[in-house]
Design a protein around this motif. Structure first.
Motif, short mmCIF file in Angstrom:
data_model
loop_
_atom_site.label_atom_id
_atom_site.label_comp_id
_atom_site.label_asym_id
_atom_site.label_seq_id
_atom_site.Cartn_x
_atom_site.Cartn_y
_atom_site.Cartn_z
N GLY A 180 41.48 13.69 -18.79
CA GLY A 180 41.26 14.50 -17.60
C GLY A 180 39.91 15.18 -17.57
O GLY A 180 39.23 15.23 -16.54
N PHE A 205 46.55 16.00 -17.46
CA PHE A 205 45.29 15.27 -17.24
C PHE A 205 45.35 14.25 -16.10
O PHE A 205 44.36 14.03 -15.43
N ILE A 260 42.05 17.13 -12.43
CA ILE A 260 40.77 16.50 -12.76
C ILE A 260 39.63 17.18 -12.00
O ILE A 260 38.55 17.41 -12.55
N THR A 307 42.99 8.53 -15.05
CA THR A 307 41.91 8.78 -16.01
C THR A 307 41.37 7.48 -16.61
O THR A 307 40.18 7.37 -16.88
#
Length: 399
Positions: A178, A144, A150, A238
């Motif tokens: 993500g 992620f 992403i 994230t």
């Protein structure tokens, strides 16, 4: 840097690899809203994860491809990386927690990867993967916290706006973040009026805690049936994207997740894993403000272990009032069981299990206990059964 151009680049690169999953109208999930499902559980490998993994691997240099890749996963990212690596003729090694569902482990091997089982949860597998990266020179494909990954997940955001231009809100599962980072980045840059709501399991609210305290926090322990989002610590990228682009994060508990899984099976013939059902649970139980709005629930994956599916369905039946177990204290004399059965039959419930117990240190010497498991329609039906039995003079034991 994550850019809108990179997400469009990912969309182009993935056209021949992934399925463009359709939107499904789901009016009964929340009758006060206009709910649609984005069924990424029907994606290749059964999860959205293949998007980010495939785009990341497509961007590797020839030298990186020659050395191979390593990844860590609770299961779905593993399958995405395995498929992407095999498609490009690249060796892949996947570290999975040893409690990952057997179905996910075997699927990862089937897609062509070598598997290394690691004692613990996702975060333990993560540390093992980093160690192998340093020892063997593999390229690490993060599940992620990687901007190529992403960007791949962000292609879902582009599809949502194309499929439902008048969209008001998107409800997205969060583990490491993500998926929601990519979806939120794409949508907020194209239509900032669309609300982005994130959903975590109440037993693993690492992103929620981090956002509330304005710093990345690591949880000491996570526990949820949604194994795909059982992440102790969000990523650096994230965390920043969620802080900037996500409007609100909420949680749902395991009973609510189980109810959502059951609803998806019964109403839409869709199998979702725990992580895949949390967005639907948030809509069902009014965790997010979507009354009167057009909202999309992202069903992120469907790789649930069939050995636990029946238990999850049982929890869902109980939570939704479709299954009910009650204990009644009776006087031990002939005809009691018959009379109770007649009352329950008149209410329309179906008894599926009966347990009669005479001896108990807590009961009156002339008393006994009757435990009944029955199929019911909903909570109102259960209330009716309780009221009718109580009115007839029977004592229902709480719990």
């Amino acid at each position: 840097m994550l850019t809108l151009d990179k997400i469009y680049q990912a969309s182009f690169a993935l056209k021949t690899v992934i399925r463009r999953t359709d939107l499904i109208s789901a009016p009964n999930i929340n009758p006060e809203s206009h709910i649609y499902l984005k069924p990424e559980n029907l994606q290749i490998t059964g999860s959205f994860k293949v998007r980010g993994a495939c785009f990341k691997i497509s961007q590797l240099t020839e030298e990186e491809k020659a050395k191979g890749v390593v990844a860590c996963s609770a299961g779905n990212h593993a399958q995405g990386v395995a498929l992407a690596a095999t498609t490009h003729g690249i060796k892949s090694l996947i570290c999975l927690p040893d409690n990952a569902p057997i179905s996910k482990i075997e699927a990862t091997k089937w897609y062509g990867a070598d598997v290394c089982l690691v004692e613990g949860v996702y975060d333990d597998a993560y540390q093992k993967a980093l160690k192998l990266r340093d020892e063997k020179g593999y390229t690490f494909v993060h599940p992620f916290d990687d901007e190529d990954v992403i960007a791949g997940q962000g292609t879902i955001g582009l599809e949502l706006l194309e499929q439902l231009p008048e969209l008001d809100a998107v409800i997205v599962p969060i583990g490491g973040g993500g998926l929601i980072s990519g979806v939120a980045f794409a949508i907020k840059h194209l239509n900032p009026n669309v609300k982005i709501y994130g959903v975590q399991a109440s037993g693993a609210p690492s992103m929620l805690n981090s956002i509330e305290h304005n710093k990345i926090e690591r949880m000491g322990f996570v526990r949820t049936i949604a194994d795909g989002i059982a992440v102790k610590e969000p990523g650096e990228h994230t965390f920043e994207y969620c802080r900037k682009y996500v409007d609100e994060i909420v949680t749902v508990n395991d009973d609510e997740i189980s109810t959502a899984i059951l609803a998806l099976i019964e109403q839409h013939k869709l199998i979702a894993e725990g992580a895949g059902a949390v967005a639907v649970a948030a809509a069902m139980f009014n965790k997010v403000p979507i009354k009167g709005k057009k909202a999309i629930c992202l069903v992120s994956g469907g790789n649930i272990d069939v050995t636990i599916l029946s238990r999850v369905i049982g929890r869902g039946l109980q939570k939704s009032g479709r299954s009910y177990t009650m204990t009644i204290e009776l006087v031990d004399k002939p005809g009691q069981l018959q009379h109770v059965s007649e009352i329950i039959a008149r209410t329309g419930a179906n008894v599926v299990s009966v347990h009669h117990e005479r001896v108990s240190h807590t009961a009156d010497i002339n008393g006994c206990y009757l435990r009944l498991e029955m199929e019911t329609r909903n909570q109102e039906h259960i209330d009716q059964i309780q009221y009718t039995l109580t009115a007839a003079g029977y004592k229902i034991i709480p719990g």
